[in-house]
Scaffold this active site. Sequence first.
Site, mmCIF file in Angstrom:
data_model
loop_
_atom_site.group_PDB
_atom_site.id
_atom_site.type_symbol
_atom_site.label_atom_id
_atom_site.label_comp_id
_atom_site.label_asym_id
_atom_site.label_seq_id
_atom_site.Cartn_x
_atom_site.Cartn_y
_atom_site.Cartn_z
ATOM 1 N N LYS A 56 0.842 -1.209 0.000
ATOM 2 C CA LYS A 56 0.000 0.000 0.000
ATOM 3 C C LYS A 56 0.871 1.251 0.000
ATOM 4 C CE LYS A 56 -3.899 -2.207 2.257
ATOM 5 N NZ LYS A 56 -4.476 -2.644 3.519
ATOM 6 N N GLN A 59 -5.139 -1.375 9.489
ATOM 7 C CA GLN A 59 -5.070 -2.735 8.938
ATOM 8 C C GLN A 59 -5.717 -3.737 9.885
ATOM 9 O OE1 GLN A 59 -3.932 -3.442 5.840
ATOM 10 N NE2 GLN A 59 -4.359 -5.619 6.094
ATOM 11 N N ASP A 79 -11.486 2.892 3.828
ATOM 12 C CA ASP A 79 -11.912 1.486 3.768
ATOM 13 C C ASP A 79 -13.436 1.370 3.659
ATOM 14 O OD1 ASP A 79 -10.026 -0.595 3.780
ATOM 15 O OD2 ASP A 79 -9.509 -0.232 5.877
HETATM 16 N N1 GUN Z 1 -7.399 -6.795 6.034
HETATM 17 C C1 GUN Z 1 -7.770 -7.558 4.980
HETATM 18 N N2 GUN Z 1 -8.391 -6.806 4.048
HETATM 19 C C2 GUN Z 1 -8.442 -5.551 4.534
HETATM 20 C C3 GUN Z 1 -8.954 -4.325 4.023
HETATM 21 O O1 GUN Z 1 -9.524 -4.233 2.930
HETATM 22 N N3 GUN Z 1 -8.779 -3.237 4.838
HETATM 23 C C4 GUN Z 1 -8.180 -3.314 6.041
HETATM 24 N N4 GUN Z 1 -8.085 -2.211 6.767
HETATM 25 N N5 GUN Z 1 -7.682 -4.434 6.538
HETATM 26 C C5 GUN Z 1 -7.812 -5.542 5.785
#
Ligand code: GUN
Length: 296
Positions: free
Chosen positions: A54, A98, A121
Amino acid sequence: MTAKVIDGKAFAAKVRGQVAEHVAKLKADHGLVPGLAVVLVGEDPASQVYVGAKGKQTVEVGMNSYEHKLDAATSEADLLALIDKLNKDPKVNGILVQLPLPAHLNSDLVINSIDPAKDVDGFHISNVGLLGTGQKSMVPCTPLGCLMMLRDHHGSLAGMNAVVVGRSNIVGKPMAQLLLGDSCTVTIAHSKTRNLAEVCRSADILVAAVGRPEMITGEFVKPGATVIDVGINRIERDGKTKLVGDAHYESCAAVAGAITPVPGGVGPMTIACLLANTLTATCRANGLPEPKGLTA
Ligand code: GUN
């Protein structure tokens, strides 16, 4: 029939290119550089890989990346204090915590402490409610990526039968809302659904988001249907580790009209949509028009 392969890797590169173009324009015309803060608590290896990817892609499209790596034993109060600081920081337009968080932290409380306007998100309860009522919101990245690929492949989705297998808050439920928003007739199926294969065979669009390797086989697919495989599962086969989806690729591809592969399908679209959401959040925060084609 052999299905057309929907190339998510190429599509994601195109989306990132569009985001980068908008970011360059924001900088030139308004002196704005979007900023994305990613918070990682603990050392989960898969999460570390995602967070690294990311950060790298954020910088590649010209945005600022702020990474906050916290100890696994971080207290809830300290995490909430960091989020409060990020909420108030004008350089930060998007905040992502996350998941999964260590067990001693209340994920719902933490996610709902993020400013909904910075919730890239789309997990904050306000954004969930806005999406569910057809109002402007931040939309979860993975389902948004699936929607973009479906629109690109089909044009209008109106009137199509869509079956989403999986009812998670991250994928299944928001995916169903987005398909409903595009006027599909939507069914959400799950582990307790009776006659699952038959239900799936009613689908023009079949989204597999169950988290079970290769569970959806060709018998579940209506000839010519589009299969979107959200699963990413590591399995051991022939003494090797292999990445497979929730759909059994060969048998589904023999029946479907189009299919997303694993890897190289939905996966790359998730981060591309995170960048798109960060751009959208920046435009909204500054009263500027939103990027076209990059939102729901
Ligand atoms: N963990 C697995 N997929 C995601 C996601 O799309 N966003 C976040 N914040 N954590 C994750």
